[in-house]
Write a protein that holds these residues in place. Structure first.
Motif, mmCIF file in Angstrom:
data_model
loop_
_atom_site.group_PDB
_atom_site.id
_atom_site.type_symbol
_atom_site.label_atom_id
_atom_site.label_comp_id
_atom_site.label_asym_id
_atom_site.label_seq_id
_atom_site.Cartn_x
_atom_site.Cartn_y
_atom_site.Cartn_z
ATOM 1 N N ASP A 131 74.056 -38.395 22.311
ATOM 2 C CA ASP A 131 73.447 -37.569 23.360
ATOM 3 C C ASP A 131 72.090 -38.141 23.766
ATOM 4 O O ASP A 131 71.763 -38.238 24.951
ATOM 5 C CB ASP A 131 73.268 -36.129 22.882
ATOM 6 N N VAL A 132 71.298 -38.531 22.766
ATOM 7 C CA VAL A 132 69.968 -39.087 23.035
ATOM 8 C C VAL A 132 70.078 -40.475 23.652
ATOM 9 O O VAL A 132 69.367 -40.817 24.612
ATOM 10 C CB VAL A 132 69.125 -39.139 21.740
ATOM 11 N N GLY A 159 83.326 -46.711 17.218
ATOM 12 C CA GLY A 159 82.908 -45.732 16.216
ATOM 13 C C GLY A 159 81.951 -44.685 16.741
ATOM 14 O O GLY A 159 81.491 -43.820 15.982
ATOM 15 N N ALA A 160 81.641 -44.730 18.031
ATOM 16 C CA ALA A 160 80.735 -43.746 18.623
ATOM 17 C C ALA A 160 81.506 -42.490 19.002
ATOM 18 O O ALA A 160 82.620 -42.557 19.518
ATOM 19 C CB ALA A 160 80.055 -44.328 19.858
ATOM 20 N N ALA A 161 80.902 -41.343 18.730
ATOM 21 C CA ALA A 161 81.480 -40.065 19.141
ATOM 22 C C ALA A 161 80.569 -39.450 20.197
ATOM 23 O O ALA A 161 79.346 -39.589 20.131
ATOM 24 C CB ALA A 161 81.620 -39.122 17.948
ATOM 25 N N PHE A 162 81.160 -38.764 21.174
ATOM 26 C CA PHE A 162 80.393 -38.177 22.263
ATOM 27 C C PHE A 162 80.702 -36.689 22.384
ATOM 28 O O PHE A 162 81.865 -36.284 22.300
ATOM 29 C CB PHE A 162 80.707 -38.870 23.590
ATOM 30 N N SER A 163 79.661 -35.902 22.592
ATOM 31 C CA SER A 163 79.861 -34.483 22.865
ATOM 32 C C SER A 163 80.420 -34.333 24.272
ATOM 33 O O SER A 163 80.473 -35.291 25.054
ATOM 34 C CB SER A 163 78.523 -33.738 22.769
ATOM 35 N N SER A 164 80.827 -33.120 24.629
ATOM 36 C CA SER A 164 81.349 -32.867 25.966
ATOM 37 C C SER A 164 80.301 -33.191 27.028
ATOM 38 O O SER A 164 80.593 -33.870 28.023
ATOM 39 C CB SER A 164 81.787 -31.407 26.087
ATOM 40 N N SER A 165 79.071 -32.737 26.808
ATOM 41 C CA SER A 165 78.004 -33.016 27.772
ATOM 42 C C SER A 165 77.644 -34.494 27.775
ATOM 43 O O SER A 165 77.335 -35.073 28.826
ATOM 44 C CB SER A 165 76.770 -32.163 27.456
ATOM 45 N N GLY A 166 77.699 -35.139 26.600
ATOM 46 C CA GLY A 166 77.417 -36.559 26.516
ATOM 47 C C GLY A 166 78.438 -37.377 27.278
ATOM 48 O O GLY A 166 78.083 -38.333 27.982
ATOM 49 N N TYR A 167 79.706 -36.996 27.164
ATOM 50 C CA TYR A 167 80.749 -37.715 27.889
ATOM 51 C C TYR A 167 80.582 -37.539 29.394
ATOM 52 O O TYR A 167 80.761 -38.480 30.188
ATOM 53 C CB TYR A 167 82.137 -37.225 27.465
ATOM 54 N N ALA A 173 77.794 -37.015 31.005
ATOM 55 C CA ALA A 173 76.663 -37.853 31.421
ATOM 56 C C ALA A 173 77.063 -39.315 31.473
ATOM 57 O O ALA A 173 76.653 -40.064 32.379
ATOM 58 C CB ALA A 173 75.482 -37.648 30.468
ATOM 59 N N LEU A 174 77.866 -39.736 30.520
ATOM 60 C CA LEU A 174 78.337 -41.120 30.476
ATOM 61 C C LEU A 174 79.176 -41.437 31.716
ATOM 62 O O LEU A 174 78.999 -42.482 32.360
ATOM 63 C CB LEU A 174 79.172 -41.311 29.205
ATOM 64 N N VAL A 175 80.066 -40.528 32.081
ATOM 65 C CA VAL A 175 80.924 -40.736 33.247
ATOM 66 C C VAL A 175 80.102 -40.750 34.530
ATOM 67 O O VAL A 175 80.356 -41.549 35.433
ATOM 68 C CB VAL A 175 82.019 -39.649 33.298
ATOM 69 N N ARG A 176 79.078 -39.889 34.610
ATOM 70 C CA ARG A 176 78.213 -39.895 35.791
ATOM 71 C C ARG A 176 77.510 -41.238 35.946
ATOM 72 O O ARG A 176 77.405 -41.773 37.052
ATOM 73 C CB ARG A 176 77.187 -38.767 35.715
ATOM 74 N N ARG A 177 77.014 -41.772 34.845
ATOM 75 C CA ARG A 177 76.333 -43.062 34.911
ATOM 76 C C ARG A 177 77.294 -44.183 35.300
ATOM 77 O O ARG A 177 76.916 -45.160 35.941
ATOM 78 C CB ARG A 177 75.661 -43.385 33.581
ATOM 79 N N ALA A 178 78.550 -44.023 34.937
ATOM 80 C CA ALA A 178 79.536 -45.054 35.268
ATOM 81 C C ALA A 178 79.799 -45.132 36.759
ATOM 82 O O ALA A 178 80.306 -46.145 37.245
ATOM 83 C CB ALA A 178 80.847 -44.778 34.524
ATOM 84 N N GLY A 179 79.443 -44.087 37.512
ATOM 85 C CA GLY A 179 79.652 -44.086 38.949
ATOM 86 C C GLY A 179 78.920 -45.209 39.650
ATOM 87 O O GLY A 179 79.272 -45.583 40.771
ATOM 88 N N GLN A 180 77.878 -45.764 39.009
ATOM 89 C CA GLN A 180 77.115 -46.864 39.603
ATOM 90 C C GLN A 180 77.211 -48.135 38.766
ATOM 91 O O GLN A 180 76.406 -49.043 38.924
ATOM 92 C CB GLN A 180 75.650 -46.445 39.748
ATOM 93 N N ASP A 181 78.204 -48.207 37.869
ATOM 94 C CA ASP A 181 78.265 -49.338 36.952
ATOM 95 C C ASP A 181 79.729 -49.645 36.616
ATOM 96 O O ASP A 181 80.346 -48.964 35.798
ATOM 97 C CB ASP A 181 77.477 -48.998 35.679
ATOM 98 N N GLY A 182 80.262 -50.680 37.238
ATOM 99 C CA GLY A 182 81.658 -51.023 37.008
ATOM 100 C C GLY A 182 81.941 -51.481 35.602
ATOM 101 O O GLY A 182 83.004 -51.191 35.041
ATOM 102 N N ASN A 230 88.124 -36.267 31.733
ATOM 103 C CA ASN A 230 87.076 -37.278 31.863
ATOM 104 C C ASN A 230 87.614 -38.550 32.500
ATOM 105 O O ASN A 230 86.928 -39.209 33.292
ATOM 106 C CB ASN A 230 86.468 -37.608 30.510
ATOM 107 N N LEU A 231 88.854 -38.908 32.158
ATOM 108 C CA LEU A 231 89.460 -40.103 32.739
ATOM 109 C C LEU A 231 89.644 -39.938 34.240
ATOM 110 O O LEU A 231 89.364 -40.862 35.023
ATOM 111 C CB LEU A 231 90.799 -40.384 32.052
ATOM 112 N N LYS A 232 90.079 -38.763 34.653
ATOM 113 C CA LYS A 232 90.245 -38.509 36.091
ATOM 114 C C LYS A 232 88.900 -38.587 36.805
ATOM 115 O O LYS A 232 88.786 -39.174 37.888
ATOM 116 C CB LYS A 232 90.884 -37.137 36.320
ATOM 117 N N GLU A 233 87.880 -37.979 36.208
ATOM 118 C CA GLU A 233 86.547 -38.008 36.822
ATOM 119 C C GLU A 233 86.026 -39.442 36.901
ATOM 120 O O GLU A 233 85.407 -39.844 37.899
ATOM 121 C CB GLU A 233 85.584 -37.136 36.013
#
Length: 360
Positions: free
Chosen positions: A137-138, A156-164, A166-175, A191-194
């Motif tokens: 998350d941090v 080996g990384a685990a992500f919370s729902s909010s963390g995932y 945020a990760l997907v949002r950041r991917a919108g500008q990073d192929g 998350n995959l659809k998003e």
């Protein structure tokens, strides 16, 4: 300290004294004693070494501290307090090996360091064999592009729902990040659809090609669920070249607001719309239809969601009306005021509605 004093006479005086050479020599010798016998030490023995070394090592030179940190990094019974001291150091040559590997650093300390230290420390932590949801998350919130890519690629990384999210949002500008997230085994169908909805066609194809056969079915199903993501953009304009240009920017890590502003100022409509699509997750056909309409409101809405500056929004408005027309100053000022008043939450709801309609 008696057993150490028998090998290093005057150790008490060395610990309390200010002679850097004697201190460095004592730290090396005691650390070597510990490292040679670590496999056979009981916890109480480790605690004795910990007490001595935490008084000696922090005041030795960088090279000595870095060497000790490197050698302690993989020990399951390394002196806990000493490891904590070294892991908090600003010098990454010292902290890095411990942050990457040390099994004795607790969750609370990792989160504390992630909140306080810089990108090199976050990058080192991103390489740990396992990462908790609290830590990721941090990292996702504070990490730069390289840190977040490395974290997303860590199995080996685990992500919370909010963390995932945020990760997907950041991917919108990073192929590159999109490809890393799309290949994770733990990504949910939603998350995959998003993720796919926010990426351009070329990135989706690369993800499908890179995925293991067992995952390709999930990716194809997600593409089907978000209604023809692989289909050409409908309408009177051809966006194929623009999509390739945007893909090149993705690959170079340059798909950002500056690129969008340059496209808009150069009146490159297709490239501007393709860039807005990649940054917002709204399909090109949807944006083309909305922005070429009678009002400039869709530009304000999508710009607010992706956090554009007014200069870029203004350039998009001028792009919309065409290179040979000049808007009135009153119209531009009215748009600026409306953009400033538009709440991000309101804009987000509208964009969510667009995405829902385009998938329906």
């Amino acid at each position: 300290m008696a057993f150490a004093t028998s090998l290093i006479p005057g150790l008490d005086e060395i610990v309390r004294g200010d002679d850097p050479n004697r201190r460095a020599d004592a730290a090396r010798r005691i650390a070597e004693m510990f490292l040679e016998g670590a496999a056979g030490f009981r916890p109480e023995h480790v605690d004795i070494f910990d007490g001595i070394l935490t008084g000696l090592v922090p005041r030795t030179g960088l090279a000595i501290r870095a060497d000790i940190a490197e050698r302690l990094a993989c020990l399951a019974n390394a002196p806990r307090n000493l490891v904590g001291q070294l892991a908090r150091e600003d010098e990454i040559a010292i902290a890095g090996p411990l942050l990457r590997h040390s099994p004795v650093i607790g969750e609370n300390l990792l989160v504390e360091i992630a909140r306080e230290k810089g990108q090199q420390h976050l990058l080192a932590m991103a390489e740990r064999p396992t990462l908790s949801t609290g830590l990721t998350d941090v990292i996702v919130r504070r990490g730069d592009r390289e840190v977040v890519r490395r974290t997303a690629g860590n199995a080996g990384a685990a992500f919370s729902s909010s963390g995932y999210s945020a990760l997907v949002r950041r991917a919108g500008q990073d192929g590159v990040l999109t490809l890393a997230i799309g290949q994770r085994e733990d990504i949910s169908d939603d998350n995959l659809k998003e993720l796919l909805a926010g990426s351009i066609d070329a990135i989706r194809r690369r993800l499908l090609e890179a995925a293991k056969p067992a995952r390709q079915a999930r990716i194809r199903q997600a593409m089907s669920d978000i209604s023809g993501m692989m289909a050409p953009v409908e309408g009177r304009r051809n966006f194929e070249a623009a999509q390739l240009a945007v893909l090149s920017l993705h690959a170079a890590g340059k798909l950002n607001e500056s690129a969008l502003l340059e496209f808009a100022k150069a009146h490159k409509y297709e490239e501007s719309i393709a860039t807005l699509s990649a940054m917002s997750g709204v399909k090109i056909a949807t944006l083309d239809r909305l922005i070429s309409g009678d009002r400039y409101d869709p530009i304000l809405i999508v710009s607010k969601v992706i956090g554009l500056e007014w200069a870029t929004v203004r350039a998009l408005i001028l792009l919309r009306i065409g290179p040979n027309r000049v808007p009135s100053q009153a119209d531009i000022e009215g748009a600026r005021v409306n953009f400033a008043r538009l709440m991000p939450s309101t804009a987000e709801r509208v964009v969510t509605f667009w995405k829902t309609r385009q998938a329906a």
